[in-house]
Design an enzyme around this catalytic site. Structure first.
Site, PDB file in Angstrom:
ATOM      1  N   LYS A 116      36.547  25.390  39.966  1.00  0.00           N
ATOM      2  CA  LYS A 116      36.272  25.523  41.400  1.00  0.00           C
ATOM      3  C   LYS A 116      36.237  24.150  42.085  1.00  0.00           C
ATOM      4  CE  LYS A 116      33.863  29.974  41.602  1.00  0.00           C
ATOM      5  NZ  LYS A 116      34.195  30.471  40.265  1.00  0.00           N
ATOM      6  N   GLU A 200      27.273  24.309  47.269  1.00  0.00           N
ATOM      7  CA  GLU A 200      27.867  24.577  48.578  1.00  0.00           C
ATOM      8  C   GLU A 200      26.773  24.952  49.569  1.00  0.00           C
ATOM      9  OE1 GLU A 200      30.636  27.749  48.193  1.00  0.00           O
ATOM     10  OE2 GLU A 200      32.274  26.464  47.519  1.00  0.00           O
ATOM     11  N   HIS A 235      26.344  39.115  43.772  1.00  0.00           N
ATOM     12  CA  HIS A 235      27.608  38.428  44.053  1.00  0.00           C
ATOM     13  C   HIS A 235      28.807  39.193  43.512  1.00  0.00           C
ATOM     14  CE1 HIS A 235      25.338  35.003  45.460  1.00  0.00           C
ATOM     15  NE2 HIS A 235      24.676  34.976  44.325  1.00  0.00           N
ATOM     16  N   ARG A 292      45.220  36.044  39.602  1.00  0.00           N
ATOM     17  CA  ARG A 292      45.447  37.303  38.880  1.00  0.00           C
ATOM     18  C   ARG A 292      45.448  38.443  39.883  1.00  0.00           C
ATOM     19  NH1 ARG A 292      40.324  39.238  39.414  1.00  0.00           N
ATOM     20  NH2 ARG A 292      38.595  37.760  39.226  1.00  0.00           N
TER      21      ARG A 292
END
Length: 667
Positions: A116, A200, A235, A292
């Protein structure tokens, strides 16, 4: 086009790929573990190869065995599905080395998006909007915490190698940072073998909107519009829809072009999804790119009329994209609801068991069920607990939502706890109908979804009681018809008593309230009394639908019963009752367990206390991992740990006692 492909996956996605391959005349090879020897995907495929033990690390994650199965069967290509090896760059490289086509992006694209933090750097250079955050190499707690302090709380900690909500923690204050970081790193290391984290800024009211992109190796790229995946728990997505409500054509085009820019920045090929956070002011930020096919791809297929797996096969075999951007259009609206074996009322704890009874809604052009299980199959501890995906389509959002509610009310599963009632309540609650969406939707509207707010139950209690009486009558009639003496008084259910009213007593529990309901049989119907209020009722049951007339008001509800659990599906939600059966003198020894019983089969990740420790109420004692998620075992009260029965790394059976514990008042 390929003649034969191997599917390096299991469950519903393997079955879904097989369907498209069969349509194209492509032979399929399934791989399976010990636990999946009789699985649906194994029986659907043309060939199947056993690759190892039940745990995914002993089978589906073993690259060499998957490659060997492909070579042994002469498969020209491997479709990885999602999860497992689908975003594993080394597996992709291994396919290349063995002259097997990987039906997915090239190694470089997987590596670029596999981290990430690296992905953020690439997108920053490509001038794709980013959420403020830290994604540097220095992983010391001090540096990570300083980044969080500087950007301000709340923040989101995310594993750079993560996915599916694992290795993620929201941190709302400086005091929570250390514990949140430790938990996120532990879960990331356990799930991905890599505990590198990024930090973040956490947007408090964002929507999760993702763009489906497709690229071929002839420099063509398109976006197949967007999906709104804002409704999540832990999440992980729960209900997805396409297109995103309230999306303007201008914003759709801007986000779509940003997604293509993201894909081209890494030389992408095949199906991919670029995920964005969409803020309330219309600004959007790159989150990550999944290299994907996504779990929720069916809603895109329903609104675009395209088979994305077919697109994957064609692109991987060297063809150009089937359509250009100006040939793609949106038609109607679609929803996908994920049917899970889990207890939504117990923090969505995964459930295991056998599917003793399974009946799905009737499939049509408007209703689709993607599943990998059949009646009698086991939902085991080894894999993700998703049972199926229910997908519906109609010409607009309101009609599609009505179809979703109806289809959920027709989904019947017994033998294992599911989230179907939760999904029905979510889909029918007014804020969802009104498109009041953001990633905190479930927490914000918890009372409406779980019906924890006080409900009058004015109609629902009499309906539930009437259902039980009528269902009992039906069973008695069926029994009488097959008996030697159908007119025997022992085959009657009219509550007859000499010189007394014909009365049934029905006990029902709803949430934490218990109701003693009196049902008196009259010449025409019933008089039902609840809390001193009486209701004049008539009704009948036909095909799981209870039609009632209560005090002159006629209505209907779909009924699902599983043992003593009764669910009424109405327009304003699902109402769940438990029938209180007569006490036959059986003691429940688990009531004193103090919450220190293993909730299900799993692995002990960490033991946080020692024998003899004095602990406070709700203090974490142990952390278990089951079905890819962590579960913290907490002290039920202030007290003392007297004994520990498991150590880190131990396998634990569901129901096993974990800790010897003496509450403070018992010492």
């Amino acid at each position: 086009m390929f003649n034969k492909i191997l599917i390096a996956n299991r469950g519903e996605i393997a079955c879904r790929i097989i369907k498209t391959a069969r349509k194209l005349g492509v032979l399929t090879v399934a791989v399976y573990s010990d636990a999946d020897a009789n699985a649906l995907h194994v029986t659907m495929a043309d060939e199947a190869v056993h690759i190892g033990g039940s745990a995914s690390r002993d089978s589906y994650l073993l690259s060499e065995r998957v490659i060997e199965a492909a070579r042994r069967t002469g498969a020209q290509a491997i479709h990885p599905g999602y999860g497992f090896l689908s975003e594993n760059a080394e597996f992709c490289r291994l396919c290349e080395q063995n002259n097997i086509v990987f039906i997915g992006p090239p190694v470089g694209a997987i590596e670029a998006m596999g981290s990430k933090s690296a992905a953020k750097n690439i997108m920053e250079r490509a001038q794709v909007p980013l959420v403020p955050g830290y994604h540097g190499e220095d992983q010391s707690e001090a540096v990570l915490k300083k980044a969080a302090d500087d950007m301000g709380y709340p923040v989101l900690l995310k594993a750079t190698a993560g996915g599916g909500g694992k290795g993620m923690r929201q941190v709302w204050s400086e005091n929570e940072f250390s514990d949140g970081l430790a938990a996120a790193k532990r879960e990331a290391l356990n799930g991905f073998g890599d505990d590198t984290m990024l930090v973040e800024k956490y947007l408090t009211q964002p929507r999760h909107v993702e763009i489906q992109v497709f690229c071929d190796n002839h420099d063509n790229a398109v976006y197949l519009f967007e999906r709104d995946c804002s409704v999540q728990r832990r999440h992980q997505k729960v209900i997805e829809e396409a297109p995103a409500p309230g999306m303007s054509e201008a914003l759709r085009k801007e986000m779509g072009e940003a997604a293509i820019k993201s894909a081209k920045a890494i030389g992408y090929e095949g199906a991919g999804t670029v995920e964005f956070l969409l803020d309330v002011d219309g600004s959007f930020y790159f989150m990550e790119m999944n290299t994907r096919l996504q779990v929720e791809h069916p809603v895109t297929e329903m609104i675009s009329g395209q088979d994305l797996v077919e697109w994957q096969l064609r692109v991987a075999s060297g063809e150009t994209l089937p359509k250009s951007q100006d040939q793609l259009t949106i038609k109607g609206h679609a929803f996908e609801a994920r049917i899970y074996a889990e207890d939504a009322d117990n923090d969505f704890l995964p459930a295991t068991g056998f599917l003793a009874y399974l009946s799905t809604p009737l499939e049509s052009d408007n209703v689709r069920v993607d599943t990998g299980v059949r009646q009698g199959d086991e939902v085991s501890v080894y894999y993700d607990p998703m049972i199926a995906k229910l997908i519906v389509w109609d010409e607009n959002r309101d009609k599609a939502l009505q179809r979703l509610a109806k289809a959920l009310s027709e989904y019947r599963i017994s033998g294992v706890t599911t989230n179907i009632d939760f999904l029905y309540n979510l889909a029918t609650c007014q804020p969802f109908v009104d498109e009041d969406l953001d990633t905190g939707f479930i927490e914000k509207h918890e009372d409406k979804i779980f019906h924890k707010d006080e409900q009058s139950l004015t109609e629902e209690l009499p309906m539930a009681a009437l259902y039980l009486v009528l269902a009992n009558e039906q069973k008695a009639k069926q029994k009488a018809q097959s008996s030697n003496d159908p007119f025997s008084p022992w085959n009657q259910t009219n509550a007859w008593r000499l010189n007394e009213a014909h009365v049934h007593h029905v006990g029902l529990r709803h949430n934490d309230s218990v109701y003693d309901i009196v049902v008196e049989q009259k010449r025409h119907g019933f008089m039902i009394t609840v809390d001193s209020k009486s209701y004049d009722c008539q009704g009948h049951i036909e095909n799981d639908v209870l039609t009632t007339n209560i005090n002159g008001y006629r209505s209907a509800a779909t009924i699902a019963q599983n043992g003593d659990q009764i669910s009424l599906y109405r327009q304003n939600g699902a109402f769940n009752f438990v029938q209180i059966l007569p006490d036959l003198g059986c003691d429940d020894d688990t009531a004193d367990a103090g919450g220190l019983i293993a909730p299900m089969n799993g692995t002990m990740v960490s033991v946080l206390v020692s024998a003899g420790d004095v602990v406070t109420a709700d203090q974490p004692l142990m952390i278990m991992e089951a079905m890819k998620m962590e579960h913290t075992i907490k002290a039920p009260a202030a007290g003392k740990v007297t004994e520990l029965f498991f150590a880190a790394g131990d396998m634990v059976d569901g129901g096993a006692q974990l800790v010897g514990f003496a509450a403070e008042e018992d010492k």
